[in-house]
Design a protein around this motif. Structure first.
Motif, PDB file in Angstrom:
ATOM      1  N   ALA A   1      24.450 -53.910  -5.083  1.00  0.00           N
ATOM      2  CA  ALA A   1      25.425 -52.739  -5.699  1.00  0.00           C
ATOM      3  C   ALA A   1      25.558 -53.326  -7.269  1.00  0.00           C
ATOM      4  CB  ALA A   1      26.710 -52.896  -5.421  1.00  0.00           C
ATOM      5  N   ARG A   2      25.418 -54.595  -7.775  1.00  0.00           N
ATOM      6  CA  ARG A   2      25.583 -54.723  -9.153  1.00  0.00           C
ATOM      7  C   ARG A   2      24.184 -55.071  -9.877  1.00  0.00           C
ATOM      8  NH1 ARG A   2      29.528 -56.852 -12.180  1.00  0.00           N
ATOM      9  NH2 ARG A   2      29.220 -58.519 -13.900  1.00  0.00           N
ATOM     10  N   PHE A   3      23.109 -55.638  -9.297  1.00  0.00           N
ATOM     11  CA  PHE A   3      22.120 -56.045  -9.835  1.00  0.00           C
ATOM     12  C   PHE A   3      20.906 -55.206  -9.491  1.00  0.00           C
ATOM     13  CE2 PHE A   3      24.619 -60.110  -9.765  1.00  0.00           C
ATOM     14  CZ  PHE A   3      24.867 -60.143 -11.127  1.00  0.00           C
ATOM     15  N   GLY A   4      20.950 -54.407  -8.449  1.00  0.00           N
ATOM     16  CA  GLY A   4      19.672 -53.467  -8.140  1.00  0.00           C
ATOM     17  C   GLY A   4      18.660 -54.333  -7.026  1.00  0.00           C
ATOM     18  N   ARG A   5      17.646 -53.588  -6.874  1.00  0.00           N
ATOM     19  CA  ARG A   5      16.649 -54.159  -5.741  1.00  0.00           C
ATOM     20  C   ARG A   5      15.593 -55.078  -6.241  1.00  0.00           C
ATOM     21  NH1 ARG A   5      20.724 -51.282  -3.336  1.00  0.00           N
ATOM     22  NH2 ARG A   5      19.987 -48.981  -2.745  1.00  0.00           N
ATOM     23  N   ARG A   6      15.156 -54.728  -7.523  1.00  0.00           N
ATOM     24  CA  ARG A   6      14.217 -55.798  -8.226  1.00  0.00           C
ATOM     25  C   ARG A   6      14.669 -56.998  -8.526  1.00  0.00           C
ATOM     26  NH1 ARG A   6      11.004 -54.142 -13.491  1.00  0.00           N
ATOM     27  NH2 ARG A   6      13.350 -54.044 -14.140  1.00  0.00           N
ATOM     28  N   HIS A   7      15.959 -57.218  -8.994  1.00  0.00           N
ATOM     29  CA  HIS A   7      16.618 -58.431  -9.249  1.00  0.00           C
ATOM     30  C   HIS A   7      16.894 -59.540  -7.936  1.00  0.00           C
ATOM     31  CE1 HIS A   7      17.166 -56.533 -13.124  1.00  0.00           C
ATOM     32  NE2 HIS A   7      17.503 -57.959 -13.667  1.00  0.00           N
ATOM     33  N   GLY A   8      17.278 -58.493  -6.752  1.00  0.00           N
ATOM     34  CA  GLY A   8      17.164 -59.215  -5.646  1.00  0.00           C
ATOM     35  C   GLY A   8      16.084 -60.014  -5.172  1.00  0.00           C
ATOM     36  N   LEU A   9      14.869 -59.284  -5.535  1.00  0.00           N
ATOM     37  CA  LEU A   9      13.562 -59.939  -5.112  1.00  0.00           C
ATOM     38  C   LEU A   9      13.238 -61.149  -5.964  1.00  0.00           C
ATOM     39  CD1 LEU A   9      11.287 -56.489  -4.382  1.00  0.00           C
ATOM     40  CD2 LEU A   9      12.029 -58.446  -2.795  1.00  0.00           C
ATOM     41  N   TRP A  10      13.490 -61.023  -7.415  1.00  0.00           N
ATOM     42  CA  TRP A  10      13.314 -62.138  -8.308  1.00  0.00           C
ATOM     43  C   TRP A  10      14.100 -63.100  -7.642  1.00  0.00           C
ATOM     44  CZ3 TRP A  10      13.586 -58.244 -12.689  1.00  0.00           C
ATOM     45  CH2 TRP A  10      12.064 -58.118 -13.133  1.00  0.00           C
ATOM     46  N   ALA A  11      15.561 -63.174  -7.361  1.00  0.00           N
ATOM     47  CA  ALA A  11      16.192 -63.855  -6.998  1.00  0.00           C
ATOM     48  C   ALA A  11      15.780 -64.815  -5.479  1.00  0.00           C
ATOM     49  CB  ALA A  11      17.760 -63.516  -6.551  1.00  0.00           C
ATOM     50  N   ALA A  12      15.227 -63.847  -4.694  1.00  0.00           N
ATOM     51  CA  ALA A  12      14.556 -64.568  -3.523  1.00  0.00           C
ATOM     52  C   ALA A  12      13.469 -65.366  -3.894  1.00  0.00           C
ATOM     53  CB  ALA A  12      14.052 -63.229  -2.599  1.00  0.00           C
ATOM     54  N   SER A  13      12.695 -65.119  -4.801  1.00  0.00           N
ATOM     55  CA  SER A  13      11.567 -65.870  -5.217  1.00  0.00           C
ATOM     56  C   SER A  13      12.078 -67.305  -5.688  1.00  0.00           C
ATOM     57  CB  SER A  13      10.712 -65.349  -6.230  1.00  0.00           C
ATOM     58  OG  SER A  13       9.879 -64.129  -5.754  1.00  0.00           O
ATOM     59  N   LEU A  14      12.969 -67.323  -6.659  1.00  0.00           N
ATOM     60  CA  LEU A  14      13.687 -68.410  -6.899  1.00  0.00           C
ATOM     61  C   LEU A  14      13.965 -69.246  -6.036  1.00  0.00           C
ATOM     62  CD1 LEU A  14      14.340 -70.203  -9.537  1.00  0.00           C
ATOM     63  CD2 LEU A  14      16.573 -68.848  -9.561  1.00  0.00           C
TER      64      LEU A  14
END
Length: 541
Positions: A96-109
């Motif tokens: 809701a705050r950061f979107g779908r793409r940033h979620g995938l980047w966080a998952a990679s980290l």
């Protein structure tokens, strides 16, 4: 709602090649599922790998072999599942705050950190922590990827995109099983460290590629960024699609999403999903996604190698690779049938076949426990189970993401995924008590429980699951708002949603007609002006 005229489908729009850009983007996004399949195959193989057991297991003097404590076995497998549960619950607030793409980047980290710990540690506590952290990463990979694909793909291609998603998962499982097969005879820790290094590859590729991909148009609309949403939709669609078609699709998305958001205050999304018509949508989303844990796939996927070895199957690692390949064949087969058969039919056949396969190898073990014939039956029916499960599994995920409305999708899908992984955890955590010879020792007879569970899923699908094939997410919203019964979704005509798209087409036609009328008038006016000027010059002369 009353019926309306059916628009004639554009052949170009129905051509997969006309959406090759979106197909490529969604295919890269679904690399996330590769990680999930990889983990299932790799870690399941570790349980029968001497190099791993020397570090985290013990030497069993009774059998003169390296073994692993059932509690350690449970924690290694189930802590990752607990992590996916926690991660999936966090998807809604994060998205809701950061979107779908940033979620995938966080998952990679998170994946990079967890994998580094697993490779470097010989301590059980650190291994447990890294498994939990990796679970959060996998939960985010799966959930953000599926939400993105649901929102980015055109209606008639969502099923194909999810077939690709399942193929990626199966390829991950094959790679994991193959790498395990290649290193399992090594005596040192490199036997499991080499396979773990593969965890770095897919997230690195995806993280780089996402820099060039647009954000989900529907998420951008929920954030009030309609210009950015239209630009993102244009980047997702092929250049050959006309501006009118693009405007019609965007208008349908924007108008419907605004209406959905106006019905709720947007401040209490966890509560909103249980209000009014959204309650039914939430329950259906949870139910269909939890089919994955309710059909017994979790214990079969995690413990295939261990289970085959315990059942007396020789070359258990090689057979586990074959079983995984059957899953890939099922995923490929489903990609050819998803455009031709309703999703309800695919799910009904899938759960029915899975139940019969579990029943078959349970009966075989009951009749001839420990025999060569029973071992062969287990291999055959686990292979068939994997084929049918993988063939229908992507469409359970797909429908679970189609049912919620646009601004509640991440929260609803995240909750449903979390509950599914909770069910997976229960299956994985309790399975050793049933199949481990040191506990109940049921072995293949464990299948009786899951055969009954699949029978329940079959009945539930028949009466409760709506058909959504080739429907836009906005059409699905309209049908739920109209409280259409599940068995009538297929033939329902969504006049309201189509009117949103028709309004753009009509507006463009009127504009074109006005321009066509104005051109002769302007030319006549210019001609008259020319004659007047000419006459004036003659009079002066």
């Amino acid at each position: 709602m009353a019926g309306g005229a059916v628009l004639t489908a554009n052949p170009l729009k129905l051509d997969l090649r006309s959406h090759r850009k979106c197909f490529f983007i969604c295919s890269v996004i679904t690399i996330a599922s590769f990680q999930y399949g990889l983990d299932y195959a790799l870690v399941g193989g570790f349980m029968a790998m001497p190099g791993f057991l020397r570090v985290f297991g013990y030497f069993n003097t009774a059998t003169n072999k390296w073994s692993i404590d059932p509690t350690v076995q449970q924690l290694i497998s189930s802590l990752m599942t607990i992590g996916t549960f926690v991660g999936s619950l966090l998807v809604g607030p994060f998205s809701a705050r950061f979107g779908r793409r940033h979620g995938l980047w966080a998952a990679s980290l998170l994946n990079f950190v967890a994998t580094a710990i697993m490779i470097g540690t010989t301590n059980l506590g650190a291994l447990y922590f890294s498994r939990l952290l990796l679970g959060v990463s996998v939960g985010w990979f799966l959930t953000f990827a599926q939400v993105y694909v649901n929102e980015a793909a055109p209606a008639h291609l969502r099923g194909v995109m999810f077939a690709v998603y399942q193929c990626q998962l199966s390829i991950g499982s094959i790679v994991g099983a193959a790498v395990d097969n290649g290193t399992h005879l090594l005596d040192g820790p490199e036997a499991y460290r080499i396979p773990l290094a593969v965890f770095f590859v897919a997230p690195a590729v995806q993280s780089f590629a996402i820099f060039f991909f647009p954000e989900s148009p529907r998420w951008l609309v929920t954030q009030g960024k309609e210009d950015a949403a239209k630009s993102a939709l244009r980047r997702l669609r092929n250049a050959r699609i006309s501006e009118t078609e693009l405007e019609a699709e965007f208008n349908e998305i924007a108008v419907s999403t605004r209406e959905q958001m106006e019905q709720r205050d947007g401040k209490h999304l966890w509560i909103d999903m249980w209000r009014g018509r959204d309650r039914r949508r939430t329950l259906l989303s949870i139910a269909i996604i939890c089919f994955h844990c309710a059909n017994g796939s979790s214990w079969v996927n995690i413990y295939t190698t261990y289970f085959l070895a315990a059942a007396g199957v020789t070359e258990a690692f090689s057979y586990s690779v074959m079983v995984t390949c059957m899953g890939l064949i099922g995923a490929i087969a489903s990609s050819f049938i998803v455009r031709r058969f309703d999703r309800r039919v695919i799910v009904l056949v899938g759960v029915g076949a899975c139940g019969l396969c579990q029943l078959a190898f349970a009966v075989a073990w009951t009749v001839a426990p420990g025999s060569v014939a029973a071992a062969k039956s287990i291999v055959a029916f686990i292979s068939l189970f994997t084929f049918f499960y993988v063939a229908y599994a992507p469409y359970a995920w797909l429908m679970g993401g189609e049912y919620p409305n646009n601004h509640l999708r991440a929260h609803t899908f995240g909750l449903a995924t979390a509950l599914n992984f909770l069910g997976n955890w229960l299956g994985v955590f309790t399975a050793p008590y049933f199949i481990n010879p040191a506990s109940l020792g049921w072995n293949a007879k464990y299948g009786y429980i899951w055969a009954g569970s699949n029978a329940i899923l079959f009945v539930f699908t028949w009466f409760c699951i709506p058909e959504t094939r080739d429907r836009t997410l906005e059409e699905i919203h309209e049908m739920f708002e109209a409280n259409v019964p599940a068995r009538k979704f297929k033939g329902y005509v969504c006049a309201g949603t189509r009117a949103m798209a028709d309004a753009v087409i009509l507006r463009d036609k009127e504009a074109a007609h006005a321009a066509h009328v104005e051109e002769p008038a302007a030319a006549a006016a210019a001609s008259a002006t020319g004659r007047d000027l000419s006459g004036s010059h003659m009079e002066k002369a």
